[in-house]
Write a protein that holds these residues in place. Structure first.
Motif, PDB file in Angstrom:
ATOM      1  N   GLN A  21       0.829  -1.210   0.000  1.00  0.00           N
ATOM      2  CA  GLN A  21       0.000   0.000   0.000  1.00  0.00           C
ATOM      3  C   GLN A  21       0.864   1.261   0.000  1.00  0.00           C
ATOM      4  O   GLN A  21       0.559   2.229  -0.691  1.00  0.00           O
ATOM      5  CB  GLN A  21      -0.938   0.001   1.203  1.00  0.00           C
ATOM      6  N   PHE A  22       1.938   1.238   0.777  1.00  0.00           N
ATOM      7  CA  PHE A  22       2.833   2.391   0.826  1.00  0.00           C
ATOM      8  C   PHE A  22       3.437   2.661  -0.552  1.00  0.00           C
ATOM      9  O   PHE A  22       3.429   3.799  -1.024  1.00  0.00           O
ATOM     10  CB  PHE A  22       3.953   2.146   1.850  1.00  0.00           C
ATOM     11  N   TYR A  23       3.950   1.631  -1.217  1.00  0.00           N
ATOM     12  CA  TYR A  23       4.585   1.813  -2.523  1.00  0.00           C
ATOM     13  C   TYR A  23       3.566   2.157  -3.618  1.00  0.00           C
ATOM     14  O   TYR A  23       3.907   2.832  -4.578  1.00  0.00           O
ATOM     15  CB  TYR A  23       5.421   0.597  -2.904  1.00  0.00           C
ATOM     16  N   GLN A  24       2.331   1.724  -3.447  1.00  0.00           N
ATOM     17  CA  GLN A  24       1.291   2.141  -4.387  1.00  0.00           C
ATOM     18  C   GLN A  24       0.999   3.626  -4.221  1.00  0.00           C
ATOM     19  O   GLN A  24       0.763   4.335  -5.195  1.00  0.00           O
ATOM     20  CB  GLN A  24       0.012   1.324  -4.173  1.00  0.00           C
ATOM     21  N   GLN A  25       1.017   4.077  -2.982  1.00  0.00           N
ATOM     22  CA  GLN A  25       0.728   5.478  -2.704  1.00  0.00           C
ATOM     23  C   GLN A  25       1.921   6.382  -3.057  1.00  0.00           C
ATOM     24  O   GLN A  25       1.744   7.509  -3.480  1.00  0.00           O
ATOM     25  CB  GLN A  25       0.364   5.650  -1.237  1.00  0.00           C
ATOM     26  N   TYR A  26       3.142   5.870  -2.891  1.00  0.00           N
ATOM     27  CA  TYR A  26       4.365   6.637  -3.153  1.00  0.00           C
ATOM     28  C   TYR A  26       5.287   5.845  -4.072  1.00  0.00           C
ATOM     29  O   TYR A  26       6.333   5.342  -3.646  1.00  0.00           O
ATOM     30  CB  TYR A  26       5.091   6.965  -1.843  1.00  0.00           C
ATOM     31  N   PRO A  27       4.918   5.714  -5.349  1.00  0.00           N
ATOM     32  CA  PRO A  27       5.705   4.870  -6.265  1.00  0.00           C
ATOM     33  C   PRO A  27       7.152   5.322  -6.432  1.00  0.00           C
ATOM     34  O   PRO A  27       8.031   4.491  -6.689  1.00  0.00           O
ATOM     35  CB  PRO A  27       4.948   4.946  -7.585  1.00  0.00           C
ATOM     36  N   ASP A  28       7.431   6.614  -6.244  1.00  0.00           N
ATOM     37  CA  ASP A  28       8.816   7.077  -6.367  1.00  0.00           C
ATOM     38  C   ASP A  28       9.719   6.468  -5.298  1.00  0.00           C
ATOM     39  O   ASP A  28      10.921   6.323  -5.500  1.00  0.00           O
ATOM     40  CB  ASP A  28       8.875   8.607  -6.321  1.00  0.00           C
ATOM     41  N   LYS A  29       9.149   6.059  -4.169  1.00  0.00           N
ATOM     42  CA  LYS A  29       9.930   5.446  -3.088  1.00  0.00           C
ATOM     43  C   LYS A  29      10.379   4.026  -3.437  1.00  0.00           C
ATOM     44  O   LYS A  29      11.334   3.519  -2.874  1.00  0.00           O
ATOM     45  CB  LYS A  29       9.119   5.398  -1.791  1.00  0.00           C
ATOM     46  N   SER A  30       9.698   3.396  -4.378  1.00  0.00           N
ATOM     47  CA  SER A  30      10.050   2.016  -4.744  1.00  0.00           C
ATOM     48  C   SER A  30      11.213   1.951  -5.731  1.00  0.00           C
ATOM     49  O   SER A  30      11.790   0.893  -5.932  1.00  0.00           O
ATOM     50  CB  SER A  30       8.836   1.297  -5.334  1.00  0.00           C
ATOM     51  N   HIS A  31      11.577   3.075  -6.307  1.00  0.00           N
ATOM     52  CA  HIS A  31      12.606   3.085  -7.345  1.00  0.00           C
ATOM     53  C   HIS A  31      13.929   2.489  -6.857  1.00  0.00           C
ATOM     54  O   HIS A  31      14.520   1.637  -7.532  1.00  0.00           O
ATOM     55  CB  HIS A  31      12.823   4.503  -7.879  1.00  0.00           C
ATOM     56  N   LEU A  32      14.400   2.921  -5.707  1.00  0.00           N
ATOM     57  CA  LEU A  32      15.683   2.412  -5.204  1.00  0.00           C
ATOM     58  C   LEU A  32      15.637   0.911  -4.946  1.00  0.00           C
ATOM     59  O   LEU A  32      16.616   0.203  -5.189  1.00  0.00           O
ATOM     60  CB  LEU A  32      16.096   3.150  -3.928  1.00  0.00           C
ATOM     61  N   LEU A  33      14.517   0.422  -4.469  1.00  0.00           N
ATOM     62  CA  LEU A  33      14.382  -1.015  -4.214  1.00  0.00           C
ATOM     63  C   LEU A  33      14.377  -1.814  -5.518  1.00  0.00           C
ATOM     64  O   LEU A  33      15.025  -2.848  -5.627  1.00  0.00           O
ATOM     65  CB  LEU A  33      13.082  -1.295  -3.455  1.00  0.00           C
ATOM     66  N   LEU A  34      13.648  -1.331  -6.499  1.00  0.00           N
ATOM     67  CA  LEU A  34      13.505  -2.067  -7.756  1.00  0.00           C
ATOM     68  C   LEU A  34      14.712  -1.904  -8.667  1.00  0.00           C
ATOM     69  O   LEU A  34      14.972  -2.754  -9.515  1.00  0.00           O
ATOM     70  CB  LEU A  34      12.229  -1.617  -8.467  1.00  0.00           C
ATOM     71  N   LYS A  35      15.476  -0.838  -8.490  1.00  0.00           N
ATOM     72  CA  LYS A  35      16.656  -0.585  -9.318  1.00  0.00           C
ATOM     73  C   LYS A  35      17.672  -1.726  -9.178  1.00  0.00           C
ATOM     74  O   LYS A  35      18.381  -2.038 -10.125  1.00  0.00           O
ATOM     75  CB  LYS A  35      17.281   0.751  -8.919  1.00  0.00           C
ATOM     76  N   ASP A  36      17.728  -2.357  -8.030  1.00  0.00           N
ATOM     77  CA  ASP A  36      18.630  -3.505  -7.839  1.00  0.00           C
ATOM     78  C   ASP A  36      18.259  -4.662  -8.759  1.00  0.00           C
ATOM     79  O   ASP A  36      19.121  -5.402  -9.212  1.00  0.00           O
ATOM     80  CB  ASP A  36      18.594  -3.991  -6.390  1.00  0.00           C
ATOM     81  N   PHE A  37      16.979  -4.813  -9.024  1.00  0.00           N
ATOM     82  CA  PHE A  37      16.510  -5.910  -9.861  1.00  0.00           C
ATOM     83  C   PHE A  37      16.413  -5.514 -11.338  1.00  0.00           C
ATOM     84  O   PHE A  37      16.526  -6.357 -12.222  1.00  0.00           O
ATOM     85  CB  PHE A  37      15.126  -6.384  -9.391  1.00  0.00           C
ATOM     86  N   ILE A  38      16.166  -4.247 -11.585  1.00  0.00           N
ATOM     87  CA  ILE A  38      15.998  -3.737 -12.955  1.00  0.00           C
ATOM     88  C   ILE A  38      16.936  -2.534 -13.123  1.00  0.00           C
ATOM     89  O   ILE A  38      16.527  -1.386 -12.930  1.00  0.00           O
ATOM     90  CB  ILE A  38      14.528  -3.326 -13.215  1.00  0.00           C
ATOM     91  N   PRO A  39      18.200  -2.777 -13.460  1.00  0.00           N
ATOM     92  CA  PRO A  39      19.193  -1.696 -13.507  1.00  0.00           C
ATOM     93  C   PRO A  39      18.834  -0.548 -14.455  1.00  0.00           C
ATOM     94  O   PRO A  39      19.248   0.587 -14.231  1.00  0.00           O
ATOM     95  CB  PRO A  39      20.470  -2.395 -13.973  1.00  0.00           C
ATOM     96  N   THR A  40      18.067  -0.816 -15.495  1.00  0.00           N
ATOM     97  CA  THR A  40      17.729   0.232 -16.461  1.00  0.00           C
ATOM     98  C   THR A  40      16.453   0.996 -16.095  1.00  0.00           C
ATOM     99  O   THR A  40      16.016   1.857 -16.850  1.00  0.00           O
ATOM    100  CB  THR A  40      17.567  -0.358 -17.869  1.00  0.00           C
ATOM    101  N   LEU A  41      15.884   0.702 -14.945  1.00  0.00           N
ATOM    102  CA  LEU A  41      14.645   1.347 -14.513  1.00  0.00           C
ATOM    103  C   LEU A  41      14.857   2.840 -14.307  1.00  0.00           C
ATOM    104  O   LEU A  41      15.773   3.259 -13.600  1.00  0.00           O
ATOM    105  CB  LEU A  41      14.145   0.707 -13.214  1.00  0.00           C
ATOM    106  N   LEU A  42      14.030   3.641 -14.949  1.00  0.00           N
ATOM    107  CA  LEU A  42      14.125   5.092 -14.810  1.00  0.00           C
ATOM    108  C   LEU A  42      13.350   5.560 -13.589  1.00  0.00           C
ATOM    109  O   LEU A  42      12.327   4.981 -13.223  1.00  0.00           O
ATOM    110  CB  LEU A  42      13.555   5.781 -16.054  1.00  0.00           C
ATOM    111  N   ALA A  43      13.824   6.625 -12.987  1.00  0.00           N
ATOM    112  CA  ALA A  43      13.117   7.222 -11.852  1.00  0.00           C
ATOM    113  C   ALA A  43      11.874   7.939 -12.361  1.00  0.00           C
ATOM    114  O   ALA A  43      11.822   8.389 -13.507  1.00  0.00           O
ATOM    115  CB  ALA A  43      14.036   8.204 -11.128  1.00  0.00           C
TER     116      ALA A  43
END
Length: 114
Positions: A21-43
């Motif tokens: 719920q937190f990451y759905q509400q604040y998707p920009d906060k998930s970027h650092l977590l997901l960047k480890d799994f998806i290196p090309t993920l844009l902010a």
């Protein structure tokens, strides 16, 4: 790549309902977590995702472009068309009745191939 996907799936499966719920509400906060799994993920603040504020619907659009299009659909079409910033030829492909392509063609004075 399969291992990375498995790691991502495990990571996502281990998120608590509260975290989801937190990451759905604040998707920009998930970027650092997901960047480890998806290196090309844009902010989310990357220029690719920048959208100008929508402007009020133009009243100089000819009636024949609007005929037969109900309110909400017309608002969506005009809002999308306002985001187009190109002088390149446009192609409308599998987009229904072609209302969007005709509007962009008229607004930008661009040809719309048939």
């Amino acid at each position: 790549m399969g291992k990375r996907n498995a790691d991502l799936c495990q990571f996502l499966d281990n998120l608590s309902d509260h975290e989801v719920q937190f990451y759905q509400q604040y998707p920009d906060k998930s970027h650092l977590l997901l960047k480890d799994f998806i290196p090309t993920l844009l902010a989310s603040n990357d220029a690719l995702f920048h959208i100008d504020a929508l402007t009020k619907e133009s009243s100089d659009i000819p009636f024949w472009l609007q005929t037969g299009i109900k309110g909400r659909k017309w608002s969506q079409i005009t809002a999308f068309a306002e985001q187009i910033n190109t002088l390149n030829p446009i192609v409308e492909w599998c987009a229904g009745k072609g209302h969007l392509g005709r509007l962009i063609s008229w607004q930008k004075k661009l040809p719309l191939p048939r």
